[in-house]
Design a protein around this motif. Structure first.
Motif, PDB file in Angstrom:
ATOM      1  N   VAL A   1    -106.683  -9.508 -22.833  1.00  0.00           N
ATOM      2  CA  VAL A   1    -106.487 -10.737 -22.043  1.00  0.00           C
ATOM      3  C   VAL A   1    -106.544 -11.996 -22.917  1.00  0.00           C
ATOM      4  CG1 VAL A   1    -107.403  -9.754 -19.909  1.00  0.00           C
ATOM      5  CG2 VAL A   1    -108.933 -11.006 -21.422  1.00  0.00           C
ATOM      6  N   LEU A   2    -107.035 -11.852 -24.140  1.00  0.00           N
ATOM      7  CA  LEU A   2    -107.207 -13.028 -25.001  1.00  0.00           C
ATOM      8  C   LEU A   2    -105.870 -13.433 -25.625  1.00  0.00           C
ATOM      9  CD1 LEU A   2    -110.448 -11.855 -26.850  1.00  0.00           C
ATOM     10  CD2 LEU A   2    -110.300 -13.378 -24.895  1.00  0.00           C
TER      11      LEU A   2
ATOM     12  N   LEU B   1    -114.096 -15.198 -21.027  1.00  0.00           N
ATOM     13  CA  LEU B   1    -112.651 -14.998 -20.905  1.00  0.00           C
ATOM     14  C   LEU B   1    -112.315 -13.586 -20.439  1.00  0.00           C
ATOM     15  CD1 LEU B   1    -111.431 -16.750 -24.188  1.00  0.00           C
ATOM     16  CD2 LEU B   1    -111.162 -17.596 -21.864  1.00  0.00           C
TER      17      LEU B   1
ATOM     18  N   ASP C   1    -114.104  -4.315 -23.236  1.00  0.00           N
ATOM     19  CA  ASP C   1    -114.163  -5.199 -24.410  1.00  0.00           C
ATOM     20  C   ASP C   1    -114.741  -4.450 -25.608  1.00  0.00           C
ATOM     21  OD1 ASP C   1    -114.027  -7.666 -25.798  1.00  0.00           O
ATOM     22  OD2 ASP C   1    -116.166  -7.946 -25.476  1.00  0.00           O
TER      23      ASP C   1
ATOM     24  N   TYR D   1    -118.127 -17.433 -25.023  1.00  0.00           N
ATOM     25  CA  TYR D   1    -116.802 -17.856 -24.557  1.00  0.00           C
ATOM     26  C   TYR D   1    -115.895 -16.625 -24.407  1.00  0.00           C
ATOM     27  CZ  TYR D   1    -112.216 -20.177 -24.831  1.00  0.00           C
ATOM     28  OH  TYR D   1    -110.931 -20.601 -24.590  1.00  0.00           O
TER      29      TYR D   1
ATOM     30  N   ASP E   1    -116.729 -18.999 -34.527  1.00  0.00           N
ATOM     31  CA  ASP E   1    -118.165 -18.800 -34.333  1.00  0.00           C
ATOM     32  C   ASP E   1    -118.666 -17.580 -35.123  1.00  0.00           C
ATOM     33  OD1 ASP E   1    -120.631 -19.385 -33.062  1.00  0.00           O
ATOM     34  OD2 ASP E   1    -120.285 -17.723 -31.690  1.00  0.00           O
TER      35      ASP E   1
ATOM     36  N   ARG F   1    -116.623  -2.249 -33.030  1.00  0.00           N
ATOM     37  CA  ARG F   1    -116.459  -1.857 -34.434  1.00  0.00           C
ATOM     38  C   ARG F   1    -116.193  -3.088 -35.309  1.00  0.00           C
ATOM     39  NH1 ARG F   1    -111.632   2.144 -36.182  1.00  0.00           N
ATOM     40  NH2 ARG F   1    -110.429   0.439 -35.285  1.00  0.00           N
ATOM     41  N   PHE F   2    -115.302  -3.940 -34.822  1.00  0.00           N
ATOM     42  CA  PHE F   2    -114.963  -5.131 -35.602  1.00  0.00           C
ATOM     43  C   PHE F   2    -116.189  -6.013 -35.835  1.00  0.00           C
ATOM     44  CE2 PHE F   2    -113.782  -9.643 -35.609  1.00  0.00           C
ATOM     45  CZ  PHE F   2    -113.026  -9.687 -36.763  1.00  0.00           C
TER      46      PHE F   2
ATOM     47  N   VAL G   1    -110.987 -19.765 -31.511  1.00  0.00           N
ATOM     48  CA  VAL G   1    -112.274 -20.339 -31.074  1.00  0.00           C
ATOM     49  C   VAL G   1    -113.398 -19.312 -31.259  1.00  0.00           C
ATOM     50  CG1 VAL G   1    -113.536 -21.320 -29.112  1.00  0.00           C
ATOM     51  CG2 VAL G   1    -111.111 -21.836 -29.395  1.00  0.00           C
ATOM     52  N   ILE G   2    -113.116 -18.070 -30.890  1.00  0.00           N
ATOM     53  CA  ILE G   2    -114.139 -17.012 -30.994  1.00  0.00           C
ATOM     54  C   ILE G   2    -114.496 -16.767 -32.466  1.00  0.00           C
ATOM     55  CG2 ILE G   2    -114.591 -14.542 -30.580  1.00  0.00           C
ATOM     56  CD1 ILE G   2    -112.542 -14.899 -28.160  1.00  0.00           C
ATOM     57  N   LEU G   3    -113.471 -16.634 -33.302  1.00  0.00           N
ATOM     58  CA  LEU G   3    -113.742 -16.285 -34.705  1.00  0.00           C
ATOM     59  C   LEU G   3    -114.356 -17.444 -35.495  1.00  0.00           C
ATOM     60  CD1 LEU G   3    -110.718 -13.982 -35.624  1.00  0.00           C
ATOM     61  CD2 LEU G   3    -112.994 -13.353 -34.843  1.00  0.00           C
TER      62      LEU G   3
ATOM     63  N   GLN H   1    -107.423 -18.643 -28.259  1.00  0.00           N
ATOM     64  CA  GLN H   1    -108.802 -18.278 -27.887  1.00  0.00           C
ATOM     65  C   GLN H   1    -109.472 -17.474 -29.005  1.00  0.00           C
ATOM     66  OE1 GLN H   1    -107.613 -16.317 -24.320  1.00  0.00           O
ATOM     67  NE2 GLN H   1    -107.839 -18.129 -23.042  1.00  0.00           N
TER      68      GLN H   1
ATOM     69  N   GLU I   1    -105.851  -0.659 -35.130  1.00  0.00           N
ATOM     70  CA  GLU I   1    -105.759  -1.238 -33.782  1.00  0.00           C
ATOM     71  C   GLU I   1    -106.452  -2.591 -33.725  1.00  0.00           C
ATOM     72  OE1 GLU I   1    -107.136   1.452 -30.804  1.00  0.00           O
ATOM     73  OE2 GLU I   1    -105.478   2.831 -31.191  1.00  0.00           O
ATOM     74  N   ILE I   2    -105.857  -3.501 -32.975  1.00  0.00           N
ATOM     75  CA  ILE I   2    -106.418  -4.858 -32.890  1.00  0.00           C
ATOM     76  C   ILE I   2    -107.774  -4.814 -32.159  1.00  0.00           C
ATOM     77  CG2 ILE I   2    -105.234  -5.508 -30.741  1.00  0.00           C
ATOM     78  CD1 ILE I   2    -104.647  -8.225 -32.326  1.00  0.00           C
ATOM     79  N   PRO I   3    -108.767  -5.525 -32.667  1.00  0.00           N
ATOM     80  CA  PRO I   3    -110.100  -5.404 -32.073  1.00  0.00           C
ATOM     81  C   PRO I   3    -110.394  -6.385 -30.934  1.00  0.00           C
ATOM     82  CG  PRO I   3    -110.235  -6.635 -34.103  1.00  0.00           C
ATOM     83  CD  PRO I   3    -108.795  -6.326 -33.905  1.00  0.00           C
ATOM     84  N   PHE I   4    -109.372  -7.006 -30.412  1.00  0.00           N
ATOM     85  CA  PHE I   4    -109.616  -8.008 -29.361  1.00  0.00           C
ATOM     86  C   PHE I   4    -109.116  -7.512 -28.007  1.00  0.00           C
ATOM     87  CE2 PHE I   4    -108.530 -10.320 -33.339  1.00  0.00           C
ATOM     88  CZ  PHE I   4    -109.821 -10.658 -33.678  1.00  0.00           C
ATOM     89  N   HIS I   5    -109.807  -7.936 -26.967  1.00  0.00           N
ATOM     90  CA  HIS I   5    -109.421  -7.579 -25.597  1.00  0.00           C
ATOM     91  C   HIS I   5    -108.040  -8.142 -25.297  1.00  0.00           C
ATOM     92  CE1 HIS I   5    -109.644  -7.144 -21.256  1.00  0.00           C
ATOM     93  NE2 HIS I   5    -110.736  -6.420 -21.409  1.00  0.00           N
TER      94      HIS I   5
ATOM     95  N   SER J   1    -112.308  -2.024 -26.902  1.00  0.00           N
ATOM     96  CA  SER J   1    -111.060  -2.556 -27.447  1.00  0.00           C
ATOM     97  C   SER J   1    -111.148  -2.583 -28.967  1.00  0.00           C
ATOM     98  CB  SER J   1    -110.806  -3.971 -26.924  1.00  0.00           C
ATOM     99  OG  SER J   1    -111.747  -4.860 -27.503  1.00  0.00           O
ATOM    100  N   GLY J   2    -112.271  -2.173 -29.516  1.00  0.00           N
ATOM    101  CA  GLY J   2    -112.433  -2.198 -30.973  1.00  0.00           C
ATOM    102  C   GLY J   2    -113.338  -3.338 -31.380  1.00  0.00           C
ATOM    103  N   TRP J   3    -113.736  -4.156 -30.401  1.00  0.00           N
ATOM    104  CA  TRP J   3    -114.579  -5.315 -30.711  1.00  0.00           C
ATOM    105  C   TRP J   3    -115.933  -4.865 -31.294  1.00  0.00           C
ATOM    106  CZ3 TRP J   3    -114.543 -10.193 -31.842  1.00  0.00           C
ATOM    107  CH2 TRP J   3    -115.746 -10.886 -31.856  1.00  0.00           C
TER     108      TRP J   3
ATOM    109  N   GLY K   1    -119.118 -18.959 -29.354  1.00  0.00           N
ATOM    110  CA  GLY K   1    -117.815 -18.295 -29.373  1.00  0.00           C
ATOM    111  C   GLY K   1    -117.868 -16.945 -28.690  1.00  0.00           C
TER     112      GLY K   1
END
Lengths: 292, 245
Positions: free
Chosen positions: A93-94, B10, B81, B6, A105, B88-89, A101-103, A98, A87-91, B84-86, B3
């Protein structure tokens, strides 16, 4: 980063849960190879990967990655690896812009250009929220981000599960390109053995928390074979040669683990080539020995 | 960490925008009433002007409460958030748990500070329209509100880091949120007989009831804000470390 032969070295790794034990497993992933990590659901693949990523604490054993001890150099190792999950680890809404930019960092070696090249190649929209992406698109985006920070090792847990064959093929092609650099390696956990048959150099087969097989894929497939015979002939096959046997109304299909030896020993019988899927199937039922 | 901040912005900006819009509408409403008191219909009725002048001291804080508590109430977005797996990631990268938790705390701190500045500006304009000087009293009231926002937000964040189920977070949040009205009732109820006097103005009477503890509100809020920020941060780091993936 130290010079190393194996991208991953696992020795005596143990993790105990209530009702499941990852039992003293050991295997290596040589540098420059793709290792297929196979086993049925609940066999211990994900637990092993979580231990590799230090998402859970091991009970005992050692893990070396990229020539470094995971316990002592976790941060350095993690800056050089990429993990991809189902599963993708990003919210949701992104969007892809974007995420870049996040990665940038998160990863010191983030390569924006490589990332956008992958996005173009996968025809992924840059400004659309990922919540509106299909499963295939999400996986492509995850792989694009995993491959855009010069990672030396890719660890993938069931990443191709649930994807259609076209997307899976596309992704497998990308992995082959990634491996053109002989310093890169992949550990690909999956129960879709056809994918591994296509691209893996090595396979490790885990079942009920124990490693049953580990080594070169071709070697593993070549060493195993299926003898198709009548029930009378089956009785003559020594138990030590058999992994397990499927009994049918007409006879038996017997998985053997030393083809060369069996070819000499049972020269009158038909010995067929086998596949990783069949090997997995017969090994899983090895305790029963005979099944229908 | 830019980041990560940011990303947090978002993920939550929709909620901030909504809270800000509520603030804007309420502030506009207050300003319109004030304008009417100065040169509109209400100005023709001296009794109404007098009544409103006495009661608007409390209403002037309403938009501030909306924006500060509104900005503070969206740990739900952070929870989404994390799930969403963040979480863990991020643990598979070289980011430390301190960086991950720090980014959430810092993001929320920035947003609440922004809300605080907006509220101060609004209050300055509002007080000037009444011909009041900006006294320390106004600033401590707004700062107390800000501290309350910090307490709520960092408590929710800590909870989101520790509890992995949304229902657990909601149950604990609602249970604790219910304590405040209960405490208020417990404090006010024994004194309510005084309200039987028809000349008593409710808001003024309420203000009188809190007079003895008024001087304690700001230091207590400030102390708890510091405790929840520092304590919440370290508990969140532990929570993220013990989180199972």
């Amino acid at each position: 980063m130290a010079d190393y032969k194996n991208s991953i070295e696992i020795k005596g790794l143990t993790k105990k849960y209530d009702g499941f034990t990852l039992d003293n497993i050991s295997f290596n992933v040589p540098k420059g190879t793709i290792m297929g990590f196979i086993g049925q659901n609940g066999a211990g693949k994900t637990t092993t990967i979580k231990l590799l990523l230090n998402l859970i604490k091991k009970d005992s054993g050692t893990i070396n990655m990229l020539g470094l001890d995971l316990d002592k150099n976790e941060s350095e190792i993690k800056s050089q690896i990429s993990a991809v999950f189902d599963e993708i680890p990003f919210h949701e809404v992104l969007n892809a812009n974007q995420i870049s930019v996040i990665l940038s960092d998160v990863f010191e070696n983030w390569d924006k250009q490589t990332y956008f090249n992958y996005l173009d190649r996968f025809a992924l929209p840059r400004k659309k929220p990922i919540g509106s992406f299909s499963k295939g698109m999400k996986m492509k985006l995850q792989i694009a981000s995993a491959l855009s920070h010069n990672a030396k090792l890719l660890i993938m847990d069931e990443a191709t599960t649930g994807l259609d064959p076209v997307v899976r093929n596309e992704i497998l092609d990308i992995f082959m390109e990634y491996l053109q650099d002989e310093n890169n390696s992949i550990l690909l956990s999956s129960h879709i053995t056809s994918d591994l048959e296509k691209i893996a150099d090595m396979v490790t087969f885990i079942d009920k928390g124990k490693i049953l097989l580990t080594g070169g894929k071709d070697e593993t497939v070549e060493n195993h074979a299926v003898i198709k015979c009548k029930k009378d002939d089956y009785k003559n096959i020594e138990s030590a040669d058999i992994v397990s046997a499927r009994l049918t109304d007409f006879g038996a299909e017997v998985m053997i683990h030393d083809r060369k030896k069996c070819e000499k020993k049972y020269s009158g019988l038909t010995i067929d080539n086998t596949t990783l899927e069949e090997i997995m199937l017969y090994y899983v039922r090895r305790e029963k020995k005979e099944w229908k | 960490m830019k980041g990560l901040i940011y990303k947090n912005y978002l993920v939550t900006r929709k909620y901030y925008f909504m809270a800000f819009m509520f603030f804007f509408i309420m502030a506009l409403f207050m300003i319109l009433i004030r304008l009417s008191m100065i040169c509109g219909n209400i100005s023709h009725d001296p009794e109404a002007v007098d009544d409103l002048t006495r009661t608007m001291w409390v209403f002037r804080y309403m938009p501030c409460a909306v924006v500060i508590l509104g900005f503070a109430g969206y740990s739900e977005a952070f929870f989404a958030d994390l799930n969403s797996g963040w979480a863990r990631f991020s643990r598979t990268t070289s980011l430390s748990t301190h960086q991950i938790v720090g980014s959430y705390f810092l993001s929320e701190g920035i947003v609440l500070s922004f809300a605080y500045i907006i509220c101060l500006l609004y209050l300055v304009i509002f007080c000037l329209s009444f011909g009041d000087k900006i006294s320390l009293h106004y600033i401590t009231n707004i700062t107390s509100l800000f501290c309350f926002g910090v307490i709520i937000q960092y408590f929710n964040l800590t909870l989101a880091m520790f509890a992995q189920k949304r229902q657990t977070v909601q149950l604990i949040s609602v249970s604790i949120a219910l304590i405040f009205p209960w405490l208020l009732c417990a404090y006010i109820y024994p004194r309510m007989k005084e309200l039987e006097n028809p000349d008593t103005v409710l808001l003024e009477w309420m203000a009188q009831q809190f007079e003895p503890i008024k001087s304690y509100i700001f230091p207590v809020m400030l102390l708890f804000a510091v405790i929840f920020t520092v304590g919440g941060y370290f508990i969140s780091v532990k929570g993220l470390e013990r989180r199972t993936f």
